[in-house]
Design an enzyme around this catalytic site. Sequence first.
Site, PDB file in Angstrom:
ATOM      1  NE  ARG A 147       6.789  -0.203   6.159  1.00  0.00           N
ATOM      2  CZ  ARG A 147       5.526   0.153   6.389  1.00  0.00           C
ATOM      3  NH1 ARG A 147       5.091   1.354   6.038  1.00  0.00           N
ATOM      4  NH2 ARG A 147       4.696  -0.663   6.978  1.00  0.00           N
ATOM      5  NE  ARG A 180      -2.859  -0.505   2.873  1.00  0.00           N
ATOM      6  CZ  ARG A 180      -3.900  -0.991   2.227  1.00  0.00           C
ATOM      7  NH1 ARG A 180      -4.664  -0.205   1.528  1.00  0.00           N
ATOM      8  NH2 ARG A 180      -4.155  -2.284   2.279  1.00  0.00           N
ATOM      9  CB  THR A 181       3.436   2.482   2.343  1.00  0.00           C
ATOM     10  OG1 THR A 181       2.558   2.296   3.445  1.00  0.00           O
ATOM     11  CG2 THR A 181       4.232   3.755   2.547  1.00  0.00           C
ATOM     12  CE  LYS A 210      25.710  -8.892  -3.588  1.00  0.00           C
ATOM     13  NZ  LYS A 210      25.757  -8.143  -4.852  1.00  0.00           N
ATOM     14  CG  HIS A 263       3.754   5.199   8.201  1.00  0.00           C
ATOM     15  ND1 HIS A 263       4.353   5.632   7.039  1.00  0.00           N
ATOM     16  CD2 HIS A 263       2.789   4.326   7.809  1.00  0.00           C
ATOM     17  CE1 HIS A 263       3.766   5.038   6.012  1.00  0.00           C
ATOM     18  NE2 HIS A 263       2.823   4.258   6.449  1.00  0.00           N
TER      19      HIS A 263
END
Lengths: 315, 315, 315
Positions: free
Chosen positions: A101, A51-52, A80, A129
């Site tokens: 995110r 969604r975001t 890595k 958020h």
Amino acid sequence: MRHFIEPNSFSLEEQLALLDLADRMEADPAPYAHLCDGRILATLFYEPSTRTRLSFESAMLRLGGKTLGFAGAQLSSASKGETVEDTARVVSNYADVIAMRHPKEGAPLRASLSARVPVINAGDGGHAHPSQTMIDLMTIRQRKGRLDHLTIGFCGDLKFGRTVHSLTAALSQFEGNRFVFISPEDLRLPQYVKNESLEPTHQIYKETADLEAELPHLDVLYMTRIQQERFFNEEEYLRLKGCYQLDEALLQKAPQDMPVLHPLPRIDEIKKDVDDDPRAAYFDQVHNGVYIRMAIILALLDIPDPVTGKKVLEA
Amino acid sequence: MRHFIEPNSFSLEEQLALLDLADRMEADPAPYAHLCDGRILATLFYEPSTRTRLSFESAMLRLGGKTLGFAGAQLSSASKGETVEDTARVVSNYADVIAMRHPKEGAPLRASLSARVPVINAGDGGHAHPSQTMIDLMTIRQRKGRLDHLTIGFCGDLKFGRTVHSLTAALSQFEGNRFVFISPEDLRLPQYVKNESLEPTHQIYKETADLEAELPHLDVLYMTRIQQERFFNEEEYLRLKGCYQLDEALLQKAPQDMPVLHPLPRIDEIKKDVDDDPRAAYFDQVHNGVYIRMAIILALLDIPDPVTGKKVLEA
Amino acid sequence: MRHFIEPNSFSLEEQLALLDLADRMEADPAPYAHLCDGRILATLFYEPSTRTRLSFESAMLRLGGKTLGFAGAQLSSASKGETVEDTARVVSNYADVIAMRHPKEGAPLRASLSARVPVINAGDGGHAHPSQTMIDLMTIRQRKGRLDHLTIGFCGDLKFGRTVHSLTAALSQFEGNRFVFISPEDLRLPQYVKNESLEPTHQIYKETADLEAELPHLDVLYMTRIQQERFFNEEEYLRLKGCYQLDEALLQKAPQDMPVLHPLPRIDEIKKDVDDDPRAAYFDQVHNGVYIRMAIILALLDIPDPVTGKKVLEA
């Protein structure tokens, strides 16, 4: 260069300018459709959040820009052993703005310290958020005409619900709001949120477990999902997951102009029969989300609104 | 608003208009290169299918549009328990048209019921994959000049082969076709396909296991892969997987103008030495796929062909 | 049609023309911003490599083009058993140029044999990563003004370090270079690299384990990561991983104009305190990477430089 790591990365005045810009773009998106021609947004998602991510990408595309990125840590160089700082500095060469995110709190902040382009926090663990908070403010303001002198009920998982913590802080900036925190005993608002957001400005709030009793007195209801992924204990989750279920019958007890917000995804805390009720505002939030993210991108790239000539951020 | 969930989501007349539009775009793509400027396609793929996803994305890009989406359920919000209905309604805010692939039959149909934008079924389990069927029709029509009075051989896995079921239904709409179903005993066409597609319109068909004997009498040969992922039993798969292998030697028995179709990917049911035979039509199918998907997008967005002024879908 | 599978897919003259074009675009990218309008790059990454993938995508976007692709084998049709040859031929219908990353040596070469569009090797196992080599050359030339008569130190994992092997070969094309290979005994340059790249042209080189002793005498230092993923044995990796660590104190022993290169990502072989030293050139490499990849795309699509009218590749 500015970043958007938490809501108060922007001053209150800037936050309101952001909401104004989002409102203008929602009313008439055409003048904004090419403001980011030739610009690139990188979506660096170290955990999936469809969604975001899609909302940010849609925002950039609707501004005429382009996108690149990754949608899960297994697809990234994190495997890595690269630090978030190095990744951010590297990606600064590939994009003009970064939306990140990350499951770890503070990662976007660390990224912003080495990035050569603006960084947007698209959610960092239990911390913040901030674009979601702006969406919540935009939706409440659209529905109620104001952000002050409101009685706001928060219901569900108030312990892990990051959006609740951020919105509580954001609404504490305005005068005369009253907070009603509705949750089971085990999922109450953490003490640190009270200490940081409510106490310093002497906010009026109460805590209760009884949604039904509070409904008639609310101006806004903010529902949340019990998030399975935050529980260590399956049994605990199963005991709590169905604790609040808002359906059309229960909603009859609420005022006719009380919008119901929810950050989505929902499981069963809001029944489908509520979707057609005019008070259902959670799909408005999704709709507003694209305009909020367009506004954030324009703000950080320091692109003025072609209609008003104004910029969101002060010099 | 219309959706494309199975081939007969469109009337026969509309299907033919779609093929005509695809043919025109393939012959001269230039007039169509900007018809979707500013539009967004969401590819919501709950299981990977590179070929189909990239084909849809290429189609949208070649129309001037843009894309966003996800390429596997682990990258989606499905893991948080969101329903397909909610996801479709949410994504309606991010895109102008949705192409959905899902392992469960009926998921795209459910999505279309809550979506605010057109939904294209890009394959749902064993049910339908209607853009593939349109590709098959386009390719047969290009090669044979017609879709009626043809003898079509289907060979391989006719039990699980979704494309076979859909194409059988589609070709049953036209007059005078004859169907030859060539498979091992264990992979014969399911009874329900006969009941639904062949019996109602009294189609002429036969079933056999002998490809070589049928080859000289076919107008079209449609080969399929034995799909490992449909078998519960590894041993069963290994016994059946090499049951038909078309090579250049065997192809000598077939008419010189009998196109060989295959929905790809192939394993070894068509040998590489067939690739250079002019009858090999399976890479044509891939090529046609982009134009079919361009045509579907234009149809659902109700954008007229700028050359003819015509729309694919009736009002 | 040409492909870029290893550095010497291009003649030395063409390689230098490529570097010249990249330099011109870096100095002034504006005239190049729309050269690939309407073109599509496919990034087929059978193993994740965020940096390389995003760099290629950014390059195509900055030329006005668009991108599609996948970022890991689990997202591809490889899981259905399709060959790289078939995938490349299929994707030729979706894109105008392909960048392929594959864990198996030779996969991009095989892809190029069936592709209908140019193929760029974006790294194939231990074999080659030719765009990285071009980046290294561009960065050295920018810093030192030449690619000949240089003493170049390579330090770290010289056994598995593909970039070291390729750059050694590339620098052997120029006159008067001297190579200093600095590694632990177990990670020395393989004999076949000496046989193929150093011996035929009688290059002057030495092997040593002592970085500190060599530092004062180097014109260029090329550091590499000890790559955990190349080791079968965890213990072996742990023993070797910290064998060289360049920090600001150690760097004091080096000439003031000795650039430090590294293909990134780094772990701890270059300490963060080196980042602010003007000799740190590894973020320059990232920056140059986008321009090198823009130049490769333009070269393979045979698009002339609009400023000079010249093409990179000879007819």
